[in-house]
Design a protein around this motif. Structure first.
Motif, PDB file in Angstrom:
ATOM      1  N   ASN A  61      77.111  15.000 -42.435  1.00  0.00           N
ATOM      2  CA  ASN A  61      76.145  13.932 -42.704  1.00  0.00           C
ATOM      3  C   ASN A  61      76.923  12.823 -43.395  1.00  0.00           C
ATOM      4  OD1 ASN A  61      74.054  12.244 -43.493  1.00  0.00           O
ATOM      5  ND2 ASN A  61      72.628  13.945 -43.780  1.00  0.00           N
ATOM      6  N   TYR A  62      77.745  12.147 -42.596  1.00  0.00           N
ATOM      7  CA  TYR A  62      78.674  11.147 -43.134  1.00  0.00           C
ATOM      8  C   TYR A  62      77.933   9.994 -43.812  1.00  0.00           C
ATOM      9  CZ  TYR A  62      83.088   8.532 -43.302  1.00  0.00           C
ATOM     10  OH  TYR A  62      84.217   7.866 -43.717  1.00  0.00           O
ATOM     11  N   ARG A  63      76.780   9.677 -43.251  1.00  0.00           N
ATOM     12  CA  ARG A  63      75.983   8.583 -43.826  1.00  0.00           C
ATOM     13  C   ARG A  63      75.583   8.903 -45.267  1.00  0.00           C
ATOM     14  NH1 ARG A  63      71.269   6.342 -40.042  1.00  0.00           N
ATOM     15  NH2 ARG A  63      73.087   5.858 -38.762  1.00  0.00           N
ATOM     16  N   SER A  64      75.294  10.182 -45.515  1.00  0.00           N
ATOM     17  CA  SER A  64      74.919  10.610 -46.880  1.00  0.00           C
ATOM     18  C   SER A  64      76.131  11.093 -47.684  1.00  0.00           C
ATOM     19  CB  SER A  64      73.869  11.721 -46.810  1.00  0.00           C
ATOM     20  OG  SER A  64      72.700  11.246 -46.199  1.00  0.00           O
TER      21      SER A  64
END
Length: 312
Positions: A61-64
């Motif tokens: 979950n790169y965005r998070s």
């Protein structure tokens, strides 16, 4: 994901935080996210591709700013060596075997979990110099009077440059760059390598220097020599004179870098527990530069500015 409900694990010198959720490790990195998550997983993929155990990606979950990876448990080679006083060399022989496998890696390019390509960089002279400069930038201002700092900084920069120019092997070998026993986990009696994000193609002697002159684990001079001989025995085609030359230089520069990094961790990140390792880093440097002609300028400069009291 509510991380406050999960068990927090002891971290490393990076900006990452680690949590255990059942049999999964969650790696969170709000700073240096690309290096600590994306590149970290890319290098893990290279190791796995080459049949070396490294943490496998389970979910990202790169965005998070977190990823979920395989859990190798809590046992490290460091813990095994600390409790096993008699059989250290046989254990190191197994680690040398792993190092030889690591050094056979030729994969230079890998696809990341975002679909981009990551190319493993070369360990250039410029990078080596910048790393050694961490001693100049962080340790000198903390330990040396302001009026003496500029001259010492110039002297050491020149000495570091000269030492780097004496290195003989080219940057053709896969280098973990932090290959020591605290970064080797043990699961099902097999070694698993962690903390892989800094890997480069560099000097063949670098990882052995990290392993033998490990600032975290004190070992005897005899054991250090035996591990070195074991490595040479398994790499018979190597030019031993050139290898020993590079080993010495890289070990000294690495431990000077470590003193700089541990000082920075204390000042910048309030991670003061690394400071207790600095006296041993000094001892490792002293052992390598004593009665070694190529270090005469470095030894004289360090002896003049840094007393035994400062080093301890």
């Amino acid at each position: 994901m509510n991380l406050s409900k999960l068990k927090s694990l002891s971290g490393d010198a990076s900006f990452r935080k680690f949590y255990r959720d059942k049999n999964i490790i969650i790696v969170l990195s709000k700073k240096d996210t690309k290096k600590n998550l994306l590149i970290y997983d890319a290098i893990n993929k290279i190791l796995i591709k080459n049949k070396i155990k490294a943490p496998k990606l389970i979910r990202q979950n790169y965005r998070s700013k977190y990823i979920q990876i395989e859990d190798f448990g809590n046992i490290t080679a460091y813990q095994e060596l600390k409790k096993n006083n008699k059989k250290k060399l046989p254990y190191y022989k197994k680690i040398i075997k792993l190092l030889n496998s690591l050094q056979k890696i030729k994969t230079k390019k890998i696809k990341t979990f975002l679909g981009s390509s990551y190319i493993v960089p070369k360990y250039s002279k410029k990078i080596l110099l910048n790393e050694a400069k961490l001693f100049i930038d962080w340790y000198i201002p903390k330990k040396i009077k302001k009026k003496n700092q500029n001259l010492l900084k110039k002297k050491l920069f020149f000495i570091f440059k000269k030492l780097i120019n004496k290195i003989r092997f080219s940057n053709k070998t896969f280098v973990h760059r932090d290959f020591h026993v605290s970064n080797l986990m043990i699961k099902n009696k097999k070694f698993c390598i962690i903390d892989n994000q800094d890997a480069v193609f560099g000097n063949i002697a670098y990882d052995l220097a990290s392993l033998i002159d490990d600032v975290r684990l004190k070992t005897s001079t005899n054991l250090k020599k035996s591990i070195f001989k074991e490595y040479i025995k398994t790499n018979k085609k190597i030019n031993v004179v050139n290898f020993e030359n590079d080993f010495d230089i890289l070990s000294v520069l690495r431990n000077l870098k470590i003193i700089g990094i541990f000082t920075r961790l204390s000042i910048r990140d309030k991670k003061n527990h690394y400071l207790k390792l600095i006296p041993h880093a000094w001892k490792l440097i002293e052992q390598r530069i004593e009665n070694n002609n190529k270090f005469i300028d470095l030894k004289n400069t360090l002896d003049y500015y840094f007393s035994k009291k400062v080093r301890n």
